[in-house]
Motif scaffolding. Structure first.
Motif, PDB file in Angstrom:
ATOM      1  N   GLU A 144      22.767  15.692   1.774  1.00  0.00           N
ATOM      2  CA  GLU A 144      21.397  15.846   2.225  1.00  0.00           C
ATOM      3  C   GLU A 144      20.501  14.961   1.382  1.00  0.00           C
ATOM      4  OE1 GLU A 144      20.072  19.831   2.597  1.00  0.00           O
ATOM      5  OE2 GLU A 144      21.996  20.509   3.360  1.00  0.00           O
ATOM      6  N   GLU A 145      19.858  14.030   2.054  1.00  0.00           N
ATOM      7  CA  GLU A 145      18.978  13.116   1.358  1.00  0.00           C
ATOM      8  C   GLU A 145      17.607  13.756   1.248  1.00  0.00           C
ATOM      9  OE1 GLU A 145      17.105   8.677   1.942  1.00  0.00           O
ATOM     10  OE2 GLU A 145      18.775   9.318   3.167  1.00  0.00           O
ATOM     11  N   GLU A 146      17.084  13.821   0.045  1.00  0.00           N
ATOM     12  CA  GLU A 146      15.762  14.392  -0.164  1.00  0.00           C
ATOM     13  C   GLU A 146      14.744  13.276   0.006  1.00  0.00           C
ATOM     14  OE1 GLU A 146      13.551  16.755  -3.672  1.00  0.00           O
ATOM     15  OE2 GLU A 146      15.643  17.245  -3.300  1.00  0.00           O
ATOM     16  N   ILE A 147      13.949  13.393   1.054  1.00  0.00           N
ATOM     17  CA  ILE A 147      12.988  12.358   1.382  1.00  0.00           C
ATOM     18  C   ILE A 147      11.670  12.675   0.700  1.00  0.00           C
ATOM     19  CG2 ILE A 147      11.739  11.229   3.240  1.00  0.00           C
ATOM     20  CD1 ILE A 147      14.033  12.028   5.088  1.00  0.00           C
ATOM     21  N   GLU A 148      11.151  11.725  -0.033  1.00  0.00           N
ATOM     22  CA  GLU A 148       9.849  11.891  -0.662  1.00  0.00           C
ATOM     23  C   GLU A 148       8.827  11.120   0.158  1.00  0.00           C
ATOM     24  OE1 GLU A 148       9.219  11.392  -4.761  1.00  0.00           O
ATOM     25  OE2 GLU A 148      11.133  12.261  -5.326  1.00  0.00           O
ATOM     26  N   TYR A 184       6.673  29.413  -1.056  1.00  0.00           N
ATOM     27  CA  TYR A 184       7.730  30.320  -0.632  1.00  0.00           C
ATOM     28  C   TYR A 184       7.346  31.787  -0.808  1.00  0.00           C
ATOM     29  CZ  TYR A 184      10.217  25.962  -0.758  1.00  0.00           C
ATOM     30  OH  TYR A 184      10.593  24.658  -0.558  1.00  0.00           O
TER      31      TYR A 184
END
Length: 132
Positions: free
Chosen positions: A38-42, A60
């Protein structure tokens, strides 16, 4: 038979057998065994969002309890016998009109006054039906 022909036949036979065995899976494939990255997109918005959020803000945390909302009880819908008072005697909701006479049109004789003059906001000699 020559030595080359026998060697070539054995090599082709081994390649064929290897291809047949490669087609048969040794164990059953489980799709849950696949590991996804899973690529964490900033995303750069061009400003710091913390400046616009209250101190100690946690996205949350539930700030509102839906169970605290009291809902109004729905009124019971009127029964068909109660509604027959407002319908014509020979009314049939499932009847298909078989001719033009069976279609009812709304009476447009009611004029609605809106206390609003559109002429003040439109250009002079404005005609909605004129084509440009």
């Amino acid at each position: 038979m020559s030595f080359k022909r026998v060697t070539l036949s054995i090599a082709i036979g081994l390649l064929f057998a290897n291809g047949m065995l490669a087609n048969r899976p040794e164990q059953e494939f489980d799709i849950n065994s696949i590991t996804y990255i899973e690529e964490e997109i900033e995303i750069d918005l061009g400003f710091d969002t913390a400046d616009y959020l209250p101190e100690g803000f946690d996205p949350y945390t539930v700030y509102f309890d839906l169970n605290s909302v009291s809902y109004m009880e729905e009124e019971e819908l009127p029964q068909l016998e109660e509604l027959r008072v407002y319908l014509p005697a020979d009314f049939d909701a499932y009847a298909d009109p078989s001719s033009v006479d069976g279609i009812n049109y709304m009476d447009s004789s009611d004029v609605i006054e809106m206390d609003f003059d559109t002429a003040e906001y439109l250009p002079e000699n404005f005609n909605v039906y004129q084509r440009k």
